[in-house]
Write a protein that holds these residues in place. Structure first.
Motif: not given
Length: 564
Positions: A345-351
């Motif tokens: 989820l963190y990656r989805a939010k970041f990218f």
């Protein structure tokens, strides 16, 4: 709550089984009484042992029947949640046995018609008013029909019928009153269940129930040898939405999104509010690929829904980001599953947001770039990092976030593929030497003693000891050894200064420090992202390479709002 329900259900079945056992014992006593009296009258006429054998056989058979019915009734229904065809058959058998007793003990003259109360009571307790009233009605019809058929030649037929009419009224009244109590108790338990397990605002399961359900789902998956997928869902720019329109309007959005999510999943999947604007979906028995498809279905449903005021958000739409992980493919424990989904989820939010990201372990990527004979070591490294994360509760997920920051700045600096690979693996393994540091020192809130600080400062060398036997990882050793060096030469372990510090190490140092500042630590309160940026700027040419700090601030600035 599920444990309470299981315990309650087991206790109810124990009571029901005991009542049925008592009823069967009554039947046995009645049978003994009837055939015992017959045997005594026959014995006075004849010394033949035939009836003795018959009575003995009946007694033994009855005892066996009692035992078998006890085992059948109690063992089968111990954890049963609702009645099925076997319960109907069991009820019919009990009613049949009781009617047989009534029939052989005098038909309409029998004084054992009260036996039907046992099955009426147990049916009502176990399955509710409807089942109890149905059973009471059947028993009543059987008794009254027997009176009409066999009592018509008797002068007192009307008195028998009137007496049994009162008895059947007792049957129905018992079923109705007891069933009403069972219904009230069930409604009370459901309300209590809602208070304990349901989020009041969104009307979906809460965080407490999520934890319990995930544990249960993973246990069942292990037993059945299937998978459990976990989706974490976060509303993009929700903080901005709340700031613009207030929390009351934000609550309306949460309710609407919760309803959309409910409509997007099936009955086997569980939706919970994990916290704030974050939801979770537990999806048993589906692999990661199907979970990603489910995530895309949910994402599109939200994207295609119009929300009041969304035109003032970045992108002019209110959207969600989703992280997906799967047990046991991507994680082996509950904690690993939660954190891997959270990392995705963190990656989805970041990218870029408004996307679905599946969890990808850096170590899984590392396996592609390492010699075959050292593949087993990668699993060992993953285990070591899991142990470190479990010990250091303040920085769980730190390495994964540092990898993301390094990837971001590497793109900004235009590093080549080989440099990106070295930086990525170095970022992931940079703290592996902490495995030898006691948990009480890692989590100590007060000032460290000289010896404790010395032990902390030894973790870069400890990391080198772990990795030095893997030729494929020799390129990342400088990052492990020197990631605590400072630009002004006051760092450790070598006191390197300025450009003496390898370039990739200087990049890692900025990313590592930024995440440390924006995470809760035992010795400091978490800084927000703006405060951390200001701290990086303040420490330029002291702790960090000034050019790398500027590029990092610019790169993260382009991602402004990714945590909203």
């Amino acid at each position: 709550m599920n444990l309470y329900e299981d315990s309650r259900r087991e206790n109810v079945h124990k009571v029901v089984a005991i009542v049925k056992l008592i009823s069967i014992l009554f039947c046995g006593i009645i049978v003994f009484s009837i055939y015992g009296n017959r045997y005594n009258s026959i014995a006075r006429i004849s010394s033949d042992n035939y009836d003795l054998v018959s009575v003995t056989t009946i007694c033994v058979g009855t005892l066996m029947l009692i035992y078998e019915l006890w085992i059948f009734s109690y063992k089968r229904s111990r954890f049963q949640k609702r009645w099925d065809i076997s319960d109907i058959i069991e009820t019919i058998l009990f009613v049949g046995v009781f009617y047989a007793i009534v029939f052989v003990s005098g038909k309409h003259l029998s004084s054992f018609k009260f036996l039907f109360l046992f099955i009426i009571i147990t049916s009502t307790i176990q399955f509710g008013m409807y089942h109890g009233l149905l059973c009471a009605s059947v028993c009543s019809v059987m008794i009254l029909t027997t009176d009409l058929i066999f009592g018509t030649s008797n002068a007192n037929a009307n008195s028998f019928f009137e007496t049994d009419l009162v008895l059947t009224g007792v049957f129905v009244l018992t079923a109705w009153l007891l069933g009403d109590y069972v219904k009230i108790e069930k409604n009370y338990r459901e309300k209590l269940h809602a208070l304990v397990n349901i989020d009041e605002l969104t009307d979906v399961y809460n965080h407490r129930y999520f934890q319990e359900k995930l544990t249960t789902s993973m246990s069942e998956a292990e037993e059945m040898n299937h998978s459990v997928s976990l989706l974490f869902i976060d509303i993009d720019y929700f903080k901005s939405y709340n700031d613009l329109y207030g929390h009351l309007q934000g609550d309306k959005v949460l309710k609407n999104i919760a309803q959309i999510l409910k409509n997007s999943i099936n009955d086997q999947q569980t939706l919970a509010r994990y916290g704030g604007e974050e939801f979770a979906v537990i999806a048993p028995s589906i692999p990661e690929e199907e979970a990603i498809e489910l995530g895309e279905k949910i994402r599109c449903a939200i994207e295609n829904t119009c929300f009041e005021g969304e035109e003032n958000l970045p992108g002019k739409k209110l959207t969600i980001s989703i992280g997906v992980s799967c047990f046991p493919d991507k994680s082996k424990t509950k904690l690993e599953l939660i954190n891997s989904a959270d990392d995705a989820l963190y990656r989805a939010k970041f990218f870029n947001k408004n996307r679905v990201e599946a969890y990808v372990s850096v170590l899984d990527e590392l396996k592609k770039d390492i010699e075959t004979e050292h593949i087993d070591l990668i699993s060992s490294f993953k285990t070591l990092i899991s142990v470190i994360n479990a010990k250091d509760r303040y920085t769980y997920g730190h390495t994964e976030r540092v990898v993301i920051y390094c990837k971001l700045i590497a793109e900004k600096l235009g590093l080549n593929e080989a440099e990106k690979r070295i930086l990525k693996y170095g970022a992931y393994l940079h703290d592996i030497g902490k495995i030898n540091i006691p948990i009480d020192i890692l989590n100590k809130k007060t000032k460290l003693t000289f010896d404790e600080w010395k032990m902390i400062k030894s973790h870069p060398e400890q990391g080198i000891e772990i990795l030095k036997h893997v030729p494929s990882l020799q390129d990342i050793i400088p990052l492990i050894l020197h990631h605590h060096e400072k630009y002004d030469g006051t760092g450790y372990p070598s006191g390197l200064q300025g450009e003496e510090i390898p370039y990739l190490v200087r990049i890692l140092s900025v990313a590592d420090s930024f995440d440390a500042m924006t995470s809760n630590r035992p010795y400091q309160t978490r800084k927000d992202y703006q405060q951390a940026m200001e701290e990086l700027q303040r420490c330029k040419a002291i702790q960090f390479d000034p050019n790398i700090v500027d590029m990092f601030v610019e790169a993260v600035g382009e991602k402004e709002g990714f945590i909203s």
